[in-house]
Design an enzyme around this catalytic site. Structure first.
Site, PDB file in Angstrom:
ATOM      1  N   LYS A  28      46.087  45.801  33.078  1.00  0.00           N
ATOM      2  CA  LYS A  28      45.558  45.632  33.839  1.00  0.00           C
ATOM      3  C   LYS A  28      46.089  46.427  34.941  1.00  0.00           C
ATOM      4  O   LYS A  28      45.634  47.402  34.830  1.00  0.00           O
ATOM      5  CB  LYS A  28      44.390  44.983  33.977  1.00  0.00           C
ATOM      6  CG  LYS A  28      43.299  45.165  35.315  1.00  0.00           C
ATOM      7  CD  LYS A  28      42.107  44.763  34.704  1.00  0.00           C
ATOM      8  CE  LYS A  28      42.192  43.182  35.090  1.00  0.00           C
ATOM      9  NZ  LYS A  28      40.473  42.615  35.379  1.00  0.00           N
ATOM     10  N   SER A  29      47.099  46.068  35.142  1.00  0.00           N
ATOM     11  CA  SER A  29      47.708  46.106  36.652  1.00  0.00           C
ATOM     12  C   SER A  29      48.393  47.026  36.606  1.00  0.00           C
ATOM     13  O   SER A  29      47.931  48.987  37.703  1.00  0.00           O
ATOM     14  CB  SER A  29      48.338  45.291  37.035  1.00  0.00           C
ATOM     15  OG  SER A  29      48.081  43.724  37.058  1.00  0.00           O
ATOM     16  N   ARG A  33      47.150  51.477  38.191  1.00  0.00           N
ATOM     17  CA  ARG A  33      48.251  52.337  39.127  1.00  0.00           C
ATOM     18  C   ARG A  33      48.378  53.328  38.322  1.00  0.00           C
ATOM     19  O   ARG A  33      48.536  54.640  39.124  1.00  0.00           O
ATOM     20  CB  ARG A  33      49.960  51.409  38.821  1.00  0.00           C
ATOM     21  CG  ARG A  33      49.493  50.577  39.607  1.00  0.00           C
ATOM     22  CD  ARG A  33      50.387  48.916  39.985  1.00  0.00           C
ATOM     23  NE  ARG A  33      50.197  48.029  41.124  1.00  0.00           N
ATOM     24  CZ  ARG A  33      50.043  47.201  41.237  1.00  0.00           C
ATOM     25  NH1 ARG A  33      48.305  46.619  39.953  1.00  0.00           N
ATOM     26  NH2 ARG A  33      49.359  46.626  42.044  1.00  0.00           N
ATOM     27  N   GLY A 101      38.752  43.748  41.828  1.00  0.00           N
ATOM     28  CA  GLY A 101      39.179  43.900  43.428  1.00  0.00           C
ATOM     29  C   GLY A 101      40.850  44.662  43.278  1.00  0.00           C
ATOM     30  O   GLY A 101      40.573  45.199  44.384  1.00  0.00           O
ATOM     31  N   ASP A 326      46.675  35.100  37.639  1.00  0.00           N
ATOM     32  CA  ASP A 326      45.733  35.315  37.532  1.00  0.00           C
ATOM     33  C   ASP A 326      45.501  33.927  36.073  1.00  0.00           C
ATOM     34  O   ASP A 326      44.639  34.264  35.209  1.00  0.00           O
ATOM     35  CB  ASP A 326      45.493  36.306  36.844  1.00  0.00           C
ATOM     36  CG  ASP A 326      45.279  37.646  37.648  1.00  0.00           C
ATOM     37  OD1 ASP A 326      45.167  37.036  38.612  1.00  0.00           O
ATOM     38  OD2 ASP A 326      45.804  38.551  37.509  1.00  0.00           O
ATOM     39  N   LYS A 353      39.710  35.212  44.541  1.00  0.00           N
ATOM     40  CA  LYS A 353      39.510  35.901  43.304  1.00  0.00           C
ATOM     41  C   LYS A 353      38.030  36.243  42.980  1.00  0.00           C
ATOM     42  O   LYS A 353      37.160  36.222  43.609  1.00  0.00           O
ATOM     43  CB  LYS A 353      39.639  35.274  42.027  1.00  0.00           C
ATOM     44  CG  LYS A 353      41.749  34.837  41.785  1.00  0.00           C
ATOM     45  CD  LYS A 353      42.384  36.414  41.949  1.00  0.00           C
ATOM     46  CE  LYS A 353      43.802  36.467  42.464  1.00  0.00           C
ATOM     47  NZ  LYS A 353      44.046  37.916  42.035  1.00  0.00           N
ATOM     48  N   ARG A 357      38.134  30.724  42.672  1.00  0.00           N
ATOM     49  CA  ARG A 357      38.707  30.637  41.042  1.00  0.00           C
ATOM     50  C   ARG A 357      39.303  29.005  41.233  1.00  0.00           C
ATOM     51  O   ARG A 357      39.293  28.546  40.013  1.00  0.00           O
ATOM     52  CB  ARG A 357      39.643  31.299  40.724  1.00  0.00           C
ATOM     53  CG  ARG A 357      39.844  31.798  38.643  1.00  0.00           C
ATOM     54  CD  ARG A 357      40.667  32.799  38.812  1.00  0.00           C
ATOM     55  NE  ARG A 357      39.825  34.045  37.880  1.00  0.00           N
ATOM     56  CZ  ARG A 357      40.558  34.792  38.413  1.00  0.00           C
ATOM     57  NH1 ARG A 357      41.554  35.452  38.399  1.00  0.00           N
ATOM     58  NH2 ARG A 357      39.958  35.823  37.311  1.00  0.00           N
ATOM     59  N   ARG A 400      37.759  36.080  33.813  1.00  0.00           N
ATOM     60  CA  ARG A 400      38.706  34.962  33.567  1.00  0.00           C
ATOM     61  C   ARG A 400      38.458  33.241  33.559  1.00  0.00           C
ATOM     62  O   ARG A 400      38.989  32.624  32.151  1.00  0.00           O
ATOM     63  CB  ARG A 400      40.270  34.441  34.714  1.00  0.00           C
ATOM     64  CG  ARG A 400      40.755  36.607  34.150  1.00  0.00           C
ATOM     65  CD  ARG A 400      42.340  36.210  35.051  1.00  0.00           C
ATOM     66  NE  ARG A 400      42.655  37.756  35.545  1.00  0.00           N
ATOM     67  CZ  ARG A 400      43.113  38.428  34.420  1.00  0.00           C
ATOM     68  NH1 ARG A 400      43.155  37.757  33.482  1.00  0.00           N
ATOM     69  NH2 ARG A 400      43.675  39.996  34.819  1.00  0.00           N
TER      70      ARG A 400
END
EC number: 2.5.1.19
Length: 449
Positions: A28-29, A33, A101, A326, A353, A357, A400
């Site tokens: 995902k990160s 990007r 986020g 995470d 988060k 979390r 998550r």
């Protein structure tokens, strides 16, 4: 979301061990990007393996609204024709970042150094999350932000007409803040410097080099100093997105906990600044073997063979938190089912988060019979409770947390229910089907079916 009605699900011990070979969705990160940097490059970038979860699709829509041409090809690859740095235009409508986020904070950096006006919002969860940590340092480049109390969305951004380079020391380690500042520095004259107190995931630095930017990274105390030459000409460069190690965490822990299990997960990203969970699980006695190591798109990749193991408690140092921030909810599940006590240190970042979390993980474990306490920013878990499971977990729109609770149910003494599974697809589309394909017992509650 496809429905406003909560989708309750229940998991319990499967009749047979988990087995099979799988791939997990793209990182995902890196996916966020890839879309942003490709949208700022000259030419067309081809992205394969992009995570097609809702969070990333929001980023694709935002870049499209800002002027990049973003489309999905018939073979599943994504094609992005960028505008070049400085070429974005004001969107015609509000940018809705959904639950992400990462997308919202990184996009703040993009918008801050472009002479455009934009408004961002998100779902109820994202609108509760603080943005002050990015908008305060970004204001130094000349951007003007107007937000709700506490720096929360909706957020209006008036980008700088002639952005100034930034020089900033992060008060706490945060890859999102670092990346937002570097994205702003792309359209600023001169050198942007970001000092991080501890090393955080470096996907932005790797990708900047991949597109042709001049970036230097040098050790600086316990952390690093990153320097970016502003206003480079980014050139389109194809990207292969590896499997997300944060997503791989859920089938990994499930296979470790369900007796007799053996699974293979192909093509997982192994960036050392993202693999703190793997290191921790190995220290707990996990049988995880990495094979077929290789490189894809500037990132290390490998296949993971995971065999059910008897885990023991562990003391995880706070310095490891940035490399696994995470993964703490699923690690907490592993610790609750391990032998002996565990202490997870330095978890303050978890409070901001998708949910708080830290509090939500504590509640998830307690409602299912685990002995767990929080002291400051540390979580202490007494593994090996006599009986675990039987509780209903309130997911608080946190994907998550939902997946962690379902994994807990696969190894607990009694089934575990989650109140809502809709948000899982924001980061892990197809999670239910993938886990069931391995043999997991996850069922929708009748009233939600």
């Amino acid at each position: 979301m496809s429905s406003e009605t909560p989708h309750a699900h229940r998991s319990h011990r499967p009749a047979t061990p988990l087995s099979g070979s799988i791939t997990v969705p793209g990182d995902k990160s890196i996916s966020h990007r890839a879309l942003m940097f490709a949208g700022l490059a000259i030419g067309e970038t081809r992205i394969t393996g992009l995570l097609e979860g809702e969070d990333v699709l929001r980023t694709a829509a935002a870049m499209r609204a800002l002027g990049a041409a973003v489309r999905r090809d018939s073979d599943g690859a994504w094609l992005v024709a960028g505008t070049g740095i400085g070429g974005l235009h004001s969107p015609d409508d509000v940018l809705d970042m959904g639950n992400s986020g990462t997308a919202a904070r990184l996009l703040c950096g993009v918008l801050a150094s472009h002479d455009i006006f934009a408004v961002m919002t998100g779902d109820a969860s994202l609108r509760r999350r603080p943005m002050r940590r990015v908008i305060d340092p970004l204001a130094a480049c000349g951007a003007v932000f107007a937000a709700r109390e506490g720096g929360r969305l909706p957020l209006a951004v008036t980008g700088a007409a002639d952005a100034r380079p930034l020089s900033y020391r992060l008060p706490v380690a945060s890859a999102q803040v670092k990346s937002a500042l570097l994205l702003a520095g792309l359209n600023a004259r001169g050198i942007t410097e970001v000092e991080e107190p501890e090393p955080t995931r470096d996907h932005s630095e790797n990708m900047l080099r991949h597109f042709g930017a001049v970036v230097s990274v040098v050790p600086h105390g316990a952390g690093k100093l990153i320097r970016l030459q502003g206003q480079p000409e980014l050139i389109a460069a194809d990207i292969i997105v590896p499997g997300d190690p944060s997503s791989a965490a859920f089938p990994i822990v499930a296979a470790l906990l369900v007796p007799g299990s053996r699974i293979t997960i192909a093509g997982v990203g192994l960036n050392p600044l993202r693999t703190g969970l793997f290191t921790t699980l190995l220290e707990m006695g996990a049988d995880i073997t990495i094979t077929n190591k290789r490189e894809a798109g500037g990132e290390p990749v490998g296949d993971l063979v995971v065999v059910a193991s008897s885990l023991r408690g562990i003391d995880v140092p706070a310095a490891r938190a940035p490399s696994m921030i995470d993964e703490y909810p699923i690690l907490a599940v592993a610790c609750a089912l391990a032998r002996g006590p565990s202490r997870l240190r330095g978890l303050g970042e978890l409070r901001v988060k998708e949910s708080d979390r830290l509090a939500a993980t504590l509640a998830m474990l307690r409602v299912n019979g685990a002995h767990v306490e929080v002291e400051g920013d540390d979580m202490i878990i007494d593994g090996g409770a006599n009986r675990l499971g039987g509780g209903t977990v309130l997911t608080q729109m946190d994907h998550r947390l939902a997946m962690s609770a379902l994994v807990l149910g696969m190894a607990a003494d009694a089934p575990v229910m989650i109140d809502d599974a809709r948000f899982i697809d924001t980061s892990f589309p197809g999670f239910m089907g993938l886990m069931r394909g391995l043999g997991a017992a996850i069922e929708a509650e009748p009233e939600a079916a």
